[in-house]
Design an enzyme around this catalytic site. Structure first.
Site, PDB file in Angstrom:
ATOM      1  N   PHE A  33       0.844  -1.190   0.000  1.00 42.87           N
ATOM      2  CA  PHE A  33       0.000   0.000   0.000  1.00 42.87           C
ATOM      3  C   PHE A  33       0.881   1.243   0.000  1.00 42.87           C
ATOM      4  O   PHE A  33       1.719   1.439   0.877  1.00 42.87           O
ATOM      5  CB  PHE A  33      -0.914   0.021   1.225  1.00 42.87           C
ATOM      6  N   GLY A  34       0.682   2.099  -1.012  1.00 48.35           N
ATOM      7  CA  GLY A  34       1.402   3.360  -1.103  1.00 48.35           C
ATOM      8  C   GLY A  34       0.488   4.535  -0.830  1.00 48.35           C
ATOM      9  O   GLY A  34      -0.641   4.577  -1.328  1.00 48.35           O
ATOM     10  N   TYR A  35       0.965   5.486  -0.036  1.00 52.43           N
ATOM     11  CA  TYR A  35       0.141   6.656   0.311  1.00 52.43           C
ATOM     12  C   TYR A  35       0.882   7.962   0.137  1.00 52.43           C
ATOM     13  O   TYR A  35       0.285   9.037   0.228  1.00 52.43           O
ATOM     14  CB  TYR A  35      -0.350   6.545   1.759  1.00 52.43           C
ATOM     15  N   GLY A  36       2.193   7.907  -0.123  1.00 49.99           N
ATOM     16  CA  GLY A  36       3.008   9.107  -0.314  1.00 49.99           C
ATOM     17  C   GLY A  36       3.866   8.940  -1.552  1.00 49.99           C
ATOM     18  O   GLY A  36       3.359   8.736  -2.660  1.00 49.99           O
ATOM     19  N   SER A  37       5.183   8.984  -1.376  1.00 46.10           N
ATOM     20  CA  SER A  37       6.074   8.891  -2.529  1.00 46.10           C
ATOM     21  C   SER A  37       6.020   7.543  -3.224  1.00 46.10           C
ATOM     22  O   SER A  37       6.373   7.439  -4.404  1.00 46.10           O
ATOM     23  CB  SER A  37       7.515   9.212  -2.109  1.00 46.10           C
ATOM     24  N   GLU A 110      12.364   2.135   3.579  1.00 47.38           N
ATOM     25  CA  GLU A 110      11.435   2.633   4.582  1.00 47.38           C
ATOM     26  C   GLU A 110      11.863   2.414   6.027  1.00 47.38           C
ATOM     27  O   GLU A 110      11.408   3.134   6.918  1.00 47.38           O
ATOM     28  CB  GLU A 110      10.055   1.989   4.373  1.00 47.38           C
TER      29      GLU A 110
END
Length: 213
Positions: A33-37, A110
């Site tokens: 799940f990606g929410y930013g970069s 990360e």
């Protein structure tokens, strides 16, 4: 002058990627799940991407950046998932044979700063109307770089000044806003901060736009 300070975690801690097997979904794929970069620069190969929603967390500039988007003298801000609400983002489906390499890459990207926790959380794929478990990086509230909820002007000041090895902090914000809008997502918190940035890249506090009373 705005001062955002925190101890800088050592980047030298050994990174041990997790075993992919417990993180795979029933279709044999790994979901991230990606929410930013990660939305606009995932950095790994994937089979497909899907608009998705995560419940229980929201996107927030709550992590200080002393390296990638700032310096120890002028820390920038990066996004984290903080408790409460929900978050629209992108789910990446990764093939089984690429799962181990993808997890190794994500651990290096990360987890080296000690500011995120890797979680396996249920997300809703909005285009397929199904739920999958996805590897998700949420803010660690116990991390020294966690700064919680800043008011929009304070966040804009930090982002306007921040510049690290990955470039200007403002580009990180504006790229995220732009790609979210391309997905049909308007994040009110990010939009408010973006509106307060100075029109140029001088980084001077005086050029920030004061909010209307």
């Amino acid at each position: 002058m705005l001062r955002l300070t925190a101890m800088i975690p050592s980047p030298d801690a050994p990174i041990i990627p997790p075993d992919p097997a417990p993180l795979l979904e029933t279709d044999g794929s790994l979901y991230v799940f990606g929410y930013g970069s990660l939305i606009w620069k995932p950095g790994f190969e994937f089979l497909s991407s899907h608009p998705a929603r995560l419940h229980g967390f929201h996107r927030r500039f709550c992590i200080l950046s002393h390296r990638y988007r700032g310096t120890p003298e002028a820390p920038g801000l990066v996004l984290g998932l903080d408790r409460g609400g929900s978050c629209r983002g992108v789910a990446f489906r990764v093939a089984l044979e690429a799962a181990a390499a993808t997890l190794a890459y994500l651990e290096e990207r990360e987890m080296t700063g000690g500011v995120y926790q890797r979680r396996l959380l249920p997300i809703r794929l909005l285009d397929r109307h199904e739920t999958r478990r996805a590897v998700t990086f949420v803010a660690d509230r116990g991390a020294t770089a966690y700064c919680g909820a800043l008011d929009p002007l304070a966040a804009a000041v930090a982002i306007n000044r921040g510049h690290g090895i990955m470039g200007p902090n403002r580009d990180y914000l504006l790229n995220t806003v732009s790609h979210l809008r391309a997905l049909g997502v308007r994040d009110a918190g990010l939009d408010r901060i973006a509106a307060l940035l100075s029109p140029d890249r001088s980084g001077e506090d005086a050029s920030l736009t004061e909010p209307a009373e």
